[in-house]
Design an enzyme around this catalytic site. Structure first.
Site, mmCIF file in Angstrom:
data_model
loop_
_atom_site.group_PDB
_atom_site.id
_atom_site.type_symbol
_atom_site.label_atom_id
_atom_site.label_comp_id
_atom_site.label_asym_id
_atom_site.label_seq_id
_atom_site.Cartn_x
_atom_site.Cartn_y
_atom_site.Cartn_z
ATOM 1 N N ARG A 68 0.836 -1.202 0.000
ATOM 2 C CA ARG A 68 0.000 0.000 0.000
ATOM 3 C C ARG A 68 0.877 1.261 0.000
ATOM 4 O O ARG A 68 0.574 2.254 -0.668
ATOM 5 C CB ARG A 68 -0.893 -0.021 1.248
ATOM 6 N N LEU A 96 -6.763 7.841 0.413
ATOM 7 C CA LEU A 96 -5.461 8.372 -0.001
ATOM 8 C C LEU A 96 -4.521 8.401 1.198
ATOM 9 O O LEU A 96 -4.932 8.709 2.318
ATOM 10 C CB LEU A 96 -5.635 9.772 -0.587
ATOM 11 N N ASN A 108 -13.246 15.856 -0.832
ATOM 12 C CA ASN A 108 -13.907 14.573 -1.076
ATOM 13 C C ASN A 108 -15.416 14.790 -1.047
ATOM 14 O O ASN A 108 -15.905 15.676 -0.337
ATOM 15 C CB ASN A 108 -13.487 13.594 0.026
ATOM 16 N N HIS A 110 -19.265 12.726 -0.670
ATOM 17 C CA HIS A 110 -19.813 11.460 -0.168
ATOM 18 C C HIS A 110 -21.341 11.524 -0.227
ATOM 19 O O HIS A 110 -21.932 12.539 0.157
ATOM 20 C CB HIS A 110 -19.343 11.229 1.275
ATOM 21 N N GLY A 144 -8.711 9.209 7.522
ATOM 22 C CA GLY A 144 -9.777 8.289 7.889
ATOM 23 C C GLY A 144 -10.759 8.065 6.742
ATOM 24 O O GLY A 144 -10.603 8.600 5.641
ATOM 25 N N ASP A 146 -13.917 9.052 5.377
ATOM 26 C CA ASP A 146 -14.954 10.093 5.392
ATOM 27 C C ASP A 146 -15.034 10.811 6.744
ATOM 28 O O ASP A 146 -16.123 11.145 7.225
ATOM 29 C CB ASP A 146 -16.320 9.488 5.021
#
Ligand code: GAR
Length: 209
Positions: A68, A96, A108, A110, A144, A146
């Site tokens: 990763r 990310l 971001n 959601h 984390g 969201d």
């Protein structure tokens, strides 16, 4: 007008939020333009939308890296090569890592009212819980799932006959407008973060104008 802000948009699927940003940035007064589109998989409509708009694309597949951490470094380097002012994770279904998050702010989006229903199935989880109101959230990404500081949210009513697809479509029509508005204002007006409060220009979202 000052130089347009440089956006790198990350996608994993159909890319309708990306399309909304591409359409908005056709107007120079929007103040931002999409300089590259990145993905974690090939063959998706989001990449096709970028190609049709003559925007360069890149793909970094997690499975092609030994770890990763290697993928985190690789995608961060690809993003950085386009010198973005802002990265937009628009339906990008990967978290990310620090190499990207430390290099450039990431917005971001959601399809739920966080902190309820984070993760990959925000619409399905809200429906399964039986909520009557859900919506969408635009936030700054952190490490984390969201969990970053919320910038803006809008509510969407759940209708009695909704299935996941119908509800997600109604959320996305609100989400696209909100994302375009927030990204444009961030680039044009600048922003500050204090604790969990994000201020664009000199006001917090939701304050009267
Ligand atoms: C959007 O609803 C976005 O919020 C969601 O994927 C959809 C992408 O749609 N993202 C997540 O669920 C991330 N947790 P699009 O590909 O048509 O823009």
């Amino acid at each position: 007008m000052s130089k347009a802000g440089r956006l790198v948009v990350l996608v994993s699927g159909s890319g309708t939020n990306l399309q909304a940003l591409l359409d908005a940035s056709a107007d120079p007064s929007y103040g931002a333009r999409v300089v590259a589109v990145g993905a974690d998989r090939e063959g998706i409509e989001g990449l096709a939308r970028a190609a049709r708009a003559d925007v360069p694309t890149f793909v970094e597949k997690l499975g092609e890296y030994a770890s990763r951490a290697d993928w985190d470094a690789a995608i961060a380097a690809r993003i950085a090569s386009y010198e973005p002012d802002l990265v937009v994770s628009a339906g990008f279904m990967k978290i990310l890592g620090a190499p990207t998050l430390d290099a450039c702010p990431v917005v971001n989006t959601h399809p739920a009212l966080l902190p309820s229903f984070p993760g990959a199935h925000g619409v399905r989880d809200a429906l399964a819980h039986g909520v009557k109101v859900t919506g969408c959230t635009v936030m700054l990404a952190d490490s984390g799932v969201d969990t970053g500081p919320i910038i803006a949210q809008e509510a969407v009513a759940v209708l009695p006959d909704d299935d996941e697809a119908a509800l997600h479509e109604r959320i996305k029509s609100v989400e696209r407008r909100l994302l375009v508005e927030i990204v444009g204002r961030m680039v044009r007006e600048g922003w500050t973060v204090s604790g969990r409060t994000v201020r664009i220009g000199n006001r917090t979202e939701g304050e009267s104008k």
